[in-house]
Write an enzyme that holds these catalytic residues in place. Structure first.
Site, PDB file in Angstrom:
ATOM      1  N   CYS A 184      -2.208   8.935   2.960  1.00 41.12           N
ATOM      2  CA  CYS A 184      -1.907   8.417   1.615  1.00 41.12           C
ATOM      3  C   CYS A 184      -2.927   8.921   0.614  1.00 41.12           C
ATOM      4  CB  CYS A 184      -1.889   6.899   1.648  1.00 41.12           C
ATOM      5  SG  CYS A 184      -3.360   6.168   2.364  1.00 41.12           S
TER       6      CYS A 184
ATOM      7  N   GLU B 126       0.884  -1.179   0.000  1.00 45.91           N
ATOM      8  CA  GLU B 126       0.000   0.000   0.000  1.00 45.91           C
ATOM      9  C   GLU B 126       0.913   1.217   0.000  1.00 45.91           C
ATOM     10  OE1 GLU B 126      -3.095  -0.026  -0.424  1.00 45.91           O
ATOM     11  OE2 GLU B 126      -3.876  -1.941   0.288  1.00 45.91           O
TER      12      GLU B 126
END
Ligand code: NAD
Length: 477
Positions: free
Chosen positions: A274, A240
């Site tokens: 993110c 990720e």
């Protein structure tokens, strides 16, 4: 004194490494430095515990996960306080992170485990597909949401019958160490090991022969190193990674209705998320109105030490990130941009950067092309929606994106054309535990969350039983 959890024991390291409070720049605690031997002990204890943990049965795993969640509830205040001291985020958000993580853990405890599937059962054969645990999961987390992202990895791993060796970022090791210690009260020894150390520890974990899976969250640059390292043992990896999310605002919106939501979709956790909005595309005719609205919100947003309950934004997490974000702003200005920070008062100490908007820049400037991961946003005017879409997609990142409009159908149609793992309409960053989350392009490999995330922590196991002497030939070529 913070200790590692290895084989169910609380242990110090071969050395103690300072941890800095980003609000004061003071070293306020230390973390253990995991020795080579301790890494071996953590990996071996996880491997040795795994078969027994898998054999315990799903009901017990669910029960113990609920027990861990209850422990988190009972210790939210302590975990939040540690998190604020090491990460910088306001107490309100630190509490939210711990609560959201406990919710996530409960979600995975309650989720139905994929049932065995009979995919053929005729006179010739019976074929069943099962989901089996993988073994040991090596989990590595970044510094922006240490507790939440640790749980994103622990919960599906242990529910599926795997065991875990978890390493937080050296910038934010403490709340995770404490979490590991608290979970030892509920989990059998070796099921969850938490280790800390300096930068080489991550690489030593990903090149280790024991883990069957690496679950990594961090930057694209490190993610590529992890993938290369995993290749040596053909260890599976869920990665990720970073994002450079675009938000495209359409010309039909009511600015006053969305300005606050969009502002917080950008500056939540100081932009250190993110999937925060990292590029904002607005119609040319709305550009100036947008800048005015955002400057007004930024001017009224309290910035300061997270322990002050009135604060909404704390410092940036660490000196490297502070320097990087400051440099991106200076570089954007050197390229003709205008940086507007309505409350750029100096703090005597602390890695503070007030929420900043940059106008007058475009592609080719680092602030637009790269992931800033900090409280600064370029506002990019566009003349046609197709132009905005093509600029939004012209990047190696593909984590998230959003469309803001009065017409949700129009928004969904455009969102479908964004090249990203998740596209939101009239919101951004929403990642409930039931929703699959993962990046396209360089933003990642694989999926976390939902039953898809649980599935990624399992291996397929097929049992094909021949029933007839006249077996059909289905052999692989
Ligand atoms: P980072 O890549 O520098 O570090 C992440 C983790 O990897 C840390 O624990 C670090 O110690 C470890 N590490 C460093 N070198 C390693 C190596 N060679 N092998 C294995 N592990 C190693 O990232 P960061 O600065 O801590 O975090 C910020 C980045 O994380 C941003 O790019 C952000 O977008 C990304 N992120 C992504 C998600 C997501 O779900 N996609 C979520 C949060 C953050």
């Amino acid at each position: 004194m913070y200790t590692m959890s290895i084989a169910g024991e609380q242990v110090g390291g071969s050395d103690e490494v300072p941890v800095v409070n980003p609000a004061t720049q003071e070293q306020f605690a230390t973390m253990p430095d995991c020795s080579e031997l301790q890494l071996e002990q953590a990996m071996t204890s996880a491997r040795d515990a795994q078969t027994g943990w898998a054999a315990e049965g799903d009901d017990l795993r669910r029960e113990l996960m609920h027990k861990c969640a209850a422990t988190m509830d009972a210790n939210t205040e302590e975990l939040a306080r540690i998190l604020t001291s090491e990460q910088g985020k306001p107490m309100m958000e630190a509490r939210w992170e711990v609560e959201a993580a406990a919710f996530h853990l409960r979600y995975f405890a309650d989720l139905d485990f994929p049932k065995p599937e009979v995919i053929a059962d005729d006179e010739q054969a019976r074929v069943e597909v099962f989901h089996r645990p993988l073994g040991v999961v090596a989990a590595i987390t970044p510094w922006n949401f240490p507790i939440a992202l640790a749980i994103w990895k622990i919960a599906p791993s242990i529910r599926a019958g795997n065991t875990v060796v978890l390493k937080p970022s050296p910038f934010t090791p403490l709340a995770t160490l404490r979490l590991g210690e608290l979970f030892q009260e509920s989990l059998p020894p070796g099921v969850l090991n938490v280790i800390t150390g300096t930068e080489t520890l991550g690489a030593r974990m990903t090149s280790h022969a024991i883990p069957s899976k690496i679950s990594f969250t961090g930057s694209v640059a490190t993610g590529k190193k992890v993938a290369a390292s995993a290749a040596a043992n053909l260890t599976g990896a869920t990665l990720e990674l970073g994002g450079n999310d675009a938000a495209i605002v359409l010309d039909d919106i009511d600015l006053s209705a969305i300005a606050t939501d969009l502002f917080w979709a950008t500056f939540f956790n100081n932009g250190q998320a993110c999937s925060a909005v990292k590029r904002l595309f607005v119609p040319e005719k709305l550009h100036d109105d947008f800048v005015d609205a955002w400057v007004a919100i930024a001017a009224e947003t309290p910035v300061g030490e997270g322990t002050d309950e009135s604060v909404q934004l704390g410092p940036v997490n660490n000196a490297n990130q502070y320097d990087r974000v400051r440099k991106l702003i200076t570089d954007a200005v050197a390229h003709g941009g205008r940086a507007i920070a309505p409350q750029d008062q100096e703090h005597e100490v602390g890695y503070y950067i007030p929420p900043t908007i940059v106008t007058g820049v475009s592609e080719g400037v680092a602030l637009v092309d790269e992931e800033q991961f900090g409280p600064v946003l370029p506002i990019l005017p566009y003349s046609s929606v197709d132009e905005a879409l093509s600029r939004a997609n012209a990047t190696t990142y593909g984590l998230g994106g959003s469309v803001w409009t009065a017409d949700p159908e129009r928004g969904a149609a455009l969102a479908a054309r964004l090249e990203s793992g998740t596209s939101w309409v009239n919101t951004h960053s929403q990642a409930p535990p039931f929703q699959p989350f993962g990046g396209w392009k360089w933003s990642g490999l694989g999926i976390e969350n939902g039953h898809w995330g649980l599935g990624e922590m399992t291996a397929f196991k097929v049992i094909h039983t021949k029933k007839s002497s006249t077996d059909t030939e289905w052999r692989p070529a």
